[in-house]
Design a protein around this motif. Sequence first.
Motif, mmCIF file in Angstrom:
data_model
loop_
_atom_site.group_PDB
_atom_site.id
_atom_site.type_symbol
_atom_site.label_atom_id
_atom_site.label_comp_id
_atom_site.label_asym_id
_atom_site.label_seq_id
_atom_site.Cartn_x
_atom_site.Cartn_y
_atom_site.Cartn_z
ATOM 1 N N LYS A 23 -3.223 -4.174 -9.474
ATOM 2 C CA LYS A 23 -2.918 -3.479 -8.590
ATOM 3 C C LYS A 23 -2.820 -2.222 -10.021
ATOM 4 C CE LYS A 23 1.865 -1.989 -6.258
ATOM 5 N NZ LYS A 23 2.984 -2.803 -6.032
ATOM 6 N N LYS A 25 -4.611 -0.290 -12.246
ATOM 7 C CA LYS A 25 -5.875 -0.448 -11.951
ATOM 8 C C LYS A 25 -6.576 0.346 -10.787
ATOM 9 C CE LYS A 25 -7.826 -3.479 -15.243
ATOM 10 N NZ LYS A 25 -8.891 -4.327 -15.611
ATOM 11 N N ALA A 26 -5.481 0.362 -9.531
ATOM 12 C CA ALA A 26 -5.911 0.752 -8.441
ATOM 13 C C ALA A 26 -5.851 2.130 -8.311
ATOM 14 C CB ALA A 26 -5.485 -0.555 -6.807
ATOM 15 N N HIS A 29 -7.014 4.893 -10.059
ATOM 16 C CA HIS A 29 -7.615 5.000 -10.006
ATOM 17 C C HIS A 29 -7.541 6.311 -8.699
ATOM 18 C CE1 HIS A 29 -12.136 5.144 -7.877
ATOM 19 N NE2 HIS A 29 -11.016 5.561 -5.953
ATOM 20 N N ILE A 146 -5.008 4.047 -0.402
ATOM 21 C CA ILE A 146 -5.069 2.945 -0.592
ATOM 22 C C ILE A 146 -6.488 2.451 -0.068
ATOM 23 C CG2 ILE A 146 -4.272 0.670 0.555
ATOM 24 C CD1 ILE A 146 -2.227 1.645 0.311
ATOM 25 N N VAL A 149 -8.815 3.638 -1.916
ATOM 26 C CA VAL A 149 -9.461 2.434 -3.515
ATOM 27 C C VAL A 149 -10.229 1.393 -2.972
ATOM 28 C CG1 VAL A 149 -8.159 1.032 -5.136
ATOM 29 C CG2 VAL A 149 -7.511 3.329 -4.709
ATOM 30 N N PHE A 150 -9.609 0.638 -2.074
ATOM 31 C CA PHE A 150 -10.525 -0.370 -1.296
ATOM 32 C C PHE A 150 -11.969 -0.332 -1.148
ATOM 33 C CE2 PHE A 150 -11.623 -3.322 2.211
ATOM 34 C CZ PHE A 150 -11.147 -4.479 1.647
ATOM 35 N N PHE A 153 -13.481 -0.625 -4.254
ATOM 36 C CA PHE A 153 -14.006 -1.893 -4.646
ATOM 37 C C PHE A 153 -14.455 -2.576 -4.148
ATOM 38 C CE2 PHE A 153 -8.687 -1.936 -6.874
ATOM 39 C CZ PHE A 153 -9.160 -1.098 -8.575
ATOM 40 N N VAL A 169 -13.340 -5.720 -11.410
ATOM 41 C CA VAL A 169 -11.922 -4.957 -11.555
ATOM 42 C C VAL A 169 -11.249 -5.401 -12.248
ATOM 43 C CG1 VAL A 169 -9.808 -4.019 -10.724
ATOM 44 C CG2 VAL A 169 -12.358 -4.470 -9.192
ATOM 45 N N PHE A 199 -4.524 -6.437 1.024
ATOM 46 C CA PHE A 199 -4.936 -5.422 -0.080
ATOM 47 C C PHE A 199 -3.798 -4.216 -0.067
ATOM 48 C CE2 PHE A 199 -6.305 -1.171 -1.951
ATOM 49 C CZ PHE A 199 -6.113 -2.358 -3.221
ATOM 50 N N MET A 203 -0.388 -3.693 -2.769
ATOM 51 C CA MET A 203 -0.168 -1.757 -3.013
ATOM 52 C C MET A 203 0.784 -1.733 -2.972
ATOM 53 S SD MET A 203 -3.068 -0.863 -4.970
ATOM 54 C CE MET A 203 -2.769 0.830 -4.717
#
Length: 245
Positions: A23, A25-26, A29, A146, A149-150, A153, A169, A199, A203
């Motif tokens: 989370k 790292k997301a 980003h 969100i 980011v999804f 990834f 990731v 996901f 988040m």
Amino acid sequence: NSLILSNSVVARLQRYSTYGDFKQKAMIHITRNRVECKESTEAPQSRSSQHFIDFINKDQKLNELMSFFSALDKDGNGGISIAEAQDGLYQAGYQLSKEETRTLWKVMDTNSDGEVDRDEFITALLDWNRLEASMREQGASYDDLILDVFRHFDQNHSGTLQVEDLAKVLDKNLKSPEVRALLNIADKDGNGSIDFQEFRQIMCGNLKDSLDIYDERVREDFVDDVVLHLKVDQEMPDVTNNTEL
């Protein structure tokens, strides 16, 4: 210590440490892409991105956060070491043991280079709960951030995050305990992958945590010193208009 943080630096770091590596790292980003967009003066690609930039500029006082980062980064190499954090947080009015600082910094250091860089630092101190609420009030979509980011990834554009995506990731091998644990927690339907709704649950989970449940760890002597200075300032006569020699 930034005024917007209001003695909440350690509390924010503690809350951020509960989010987990994936989370975090997301979130990094999200932050990095939009801070870079701001610095390059490029136009944001979406209304949500623009709202994020406005939010960190005005509500979260990005310039103050960056100044705080620079104050802790004593050698100016772009990263805050554990030793710099220990000394800098103490100077800013916080009381943490070396082991406590080491633990927090290890959690924040998502790329495992031994230091916390600017984007890791800013991401950890942002109030993501306040951001989500602000976007909802203004009619902007937190889900857009969100989704961005999804898609980032999702390396093979399958529409789901496969084990290979999670391993990349997390920078782990496919059979690592970290990857398996993440999949077991997030894969609600048990199909071996993580879709966007799953996901999104990762988040948005824990965003409602109040900072009040975390220990501020503010030095008592620092608070007493600030109160003393405020009292002295209030008692000092105003001589700005005194023209007598």
